[in-house]
Design an enzyme around this catalytic site. Structure first.
Site, PDB file in Angstrom:
ATOM      1  N   HIS A 121      13.169 -22.911 -80.262  1.00  0.00           N
ATOM      2  CA  HIS A 121      12.265 -23.284 -81.355  1.00  0.00           C
ATOM      3  C   HIS A 121      12.060 -22.152 -82.354  1.00  0.00           C
ATOM      4  O   HIS A 121      11.967 -20.988 -82.000  1.00  0.00           O
ATOM      5  CB  HIS A 121      10.914 -23.726 -80.790  1.00  0.00           C
ATOM      6  CG  HIS A 121      10.219 -22.678 -79.970  1.00  0.00           C
ATOM      7  ND1 HIS A 121       9.408 -21.714 -80.526  1.00  0.00           N
ATOM      8  CD2 HIS A 121      10.230 -22.438 -78.638  1.00  0.00           C
ATOM      9  CE1 HIS A 121       8.925 -20.944 -79.577  1.00  0.00           C
ATOM     10  NE2 HIS A 121       9.416 -21.342 -78.417  1.00  0.00           N
ATOM     11  N   ASP A 122      12.048 -22.526 -83.616  1.00  0.00           N
ATOM     12  CA  ASP A 122      11.708 -21.634 -84.729  1.00  0.00           C
ATOM     13  C   ASP A 122      12.736 -20.543 -84.973  1.00  0.00           C
ATOM     14  O   ASP A 122      12.470 -19.591 -85.704  1.00  0.00           O
ATOM     15  CB  ASP A 122      10.316 -21.006 -84.531  1.00  0.00           C
ATOM     16  CG  ASP A 122       9.235 -22.044 -84.318  1.00  0.00           C
ATOM     17  OD1 ASP A 122       8.966 -22.816 -85.252  1.00  0.00           O
ATOM     18  OD2 ASP A 122       8.678 -22.106 -83.198  1.00  0.00           O
ATOM     19  N   GLY A 139      12.545 -18.157 -78.515  1.00  0.00           N
ATOM     20  CA  GLY A 139      11.915 -18.628 -79.739  1.00  0.00           C
ATOM     21  C   GLY A 139      11.778 -17.569 -80.809  1.00  0.00           C
ATOM     22  O   GLY A 139      11.672 -16.379 -80.525  1.00  0.00           O
TER      23      GLY A 139
END
Length: 262
Positions: A121-122, A139
Site C-alpha cells: 500500500h501507498d 508500505g
C-alpha cells in the site's frame, strides 16, 4: 471492442477500452478501468478501485488491486493506479493505498515487474524500473526511475530509493538509497556507483565522472551527511554539465528521512 474469454467474469460496471484482452477464468471488478491494448492472461484477479493504462501485459495468477495488508484499513475506497506498457508477471500482488497516506499506490510506465513481486500500500514506483523475482516492498516505499531491484530483496516501509540505483540480490534495505548507487547485502552496504546502468543509458563520461565525485564526497572522505550535502552543493557550481545529476542528488539527500545506506 474488448476481447473477453467466455469463462472470464467481468463486472458490467468495469470500463474496458478497445483492444483489451481478458483471458480465461479472470475476474474483473466493478471499479476497474483498463486502457486500450492491455492484455490480461487467465486466472488473474483485478479488483478494487484500480486503473490500468494502455498496453500493459499482466500474466496469469497475478492479484491486482486487492485490499491492502494494513490492519488500520477499514474498507475506504483507496486506489491502485498503473501507467502504460508495464509487464507484470506471474503471482505478483499489487495493493491499493490507505487513507493514512495519499490513498493511492502508483506505478508508472515501462516497468518490468517479475514473478512474485509484492508492491504494498501507498508505494510509488517510477518509470523504467526492473523489479526482479520476489522483490518485496513494504508500505509507503518510493522507487525512482530506472531503478533495478534484485531478486529476493526486502525493502523496509517508508524507504526511498533514488533514480538509477541498483540493489543487488537478496538485500535487506532499511535505509534510503541515494541516486546512482550500487548497493547490496544484509546489512546493506554501498559498493560504488551503478556505472553499467549509466553507460547503458548513454550518460557521458563527464556526467559519470560527476556521479563518481558525489559518491566520493558521500562515502570516501569520512564526512558527515550534512558536510557531504554542502560539498555537493559547492560542486554544482564547478560541474554545469552534470547540473541535473547534482540537483537530483541534492534533492534526494534533503528529503531522506531514514538516513542513507552506508
Amino acid at each position: 471492442m474488448a476481447n473477453i474469454h467466455p469463462t472470464a467474469i467481468v463486472d458490467p460496471k468495469a470500463e474496458l477500452d478497445d483492444g483489451v484482452t481478458i483471458g480465461p477464468y479472470t475476474l474483473v471488478g466493478p471499479h476497474v478501468k483498463i486502457g486500450a491494448g492491455t492484455t490480461v492472461a487467465g486466472h488473474v484477479v483485478i479488483e478494487g478501485h484500480t486503473t490500468l493504462g494502455r498496453d500493459n501485459r499482466i500474466f496469469q495468477f497475478a492479484s491486482v488491486g486487492a485490499a491492502n495488508q494494513d490492519k488500520k484499513y477499514k474498507g475506504e475506497p483507496c486506489e491502485l493506479v498503473v501507467g502504460d506498457r508495464n509487464t507484470i508477471r506471474e503471482f505478483c500482488t499489487l495493493h491499493i493505498g490507505t487513507v493514512q497516506d495519499k490513498a493511492v499506490t502508483r506505478i508508472g510506465n515501462d516497468n518490468w515487474i517479475m514473478a512474485y513481486v509484492h508492491v504494498a500500500h501507498d508505494c510509488i514506483v517510477g518509470d523504467h524500473t526492473t523489479l526482479a523475482n520476489n522483490a518485496t516492498m513494504a508500505g509507503h516505499v518510493e522507487i525512482g526511475d530506472w531503478v533495478t531491484v534484485g531478486g529476493l530483496t526486502g525493502i523496509h516501509q517508508f524507504v526511498k530509493i533514488g533514480a538509477h540505483s541498483m540493489i543487488g540480490f537478496a538485500s535487506a534495505v532499511s535505509q534510503d538509497v541515494p541516486p546512482f548507487m550500487l548497493v547490496d547485502g544484509n546489512p546493506l552496504a554501498v559498493r560504488g556507483i551503478n556505472v553499467v546502468g549509466l553507460r547503458r543509458r548513454e550518460f557521458s563520461a563527464e556526467r559519470i565522472g560527476a556521479v563518481r565525485h558525489m559518491h566520493k564526497l558521500l562515502y570516501r572522505e569520512n564526512r558527515t551527511l550534512e558536510s557531504a550535502r554542502e560539498a555537493i552543493g559547492e560542486f554544482a557550481r564547478s560541474a554545469p554539465e552534470a547540473s541535473a545529476e547534482v540537483a537530483m542528488m541534492s534533492a534526494f539527500l534533503a528529503g531522506a528521512t531514514r538516513g542513507i545506506a552506508r
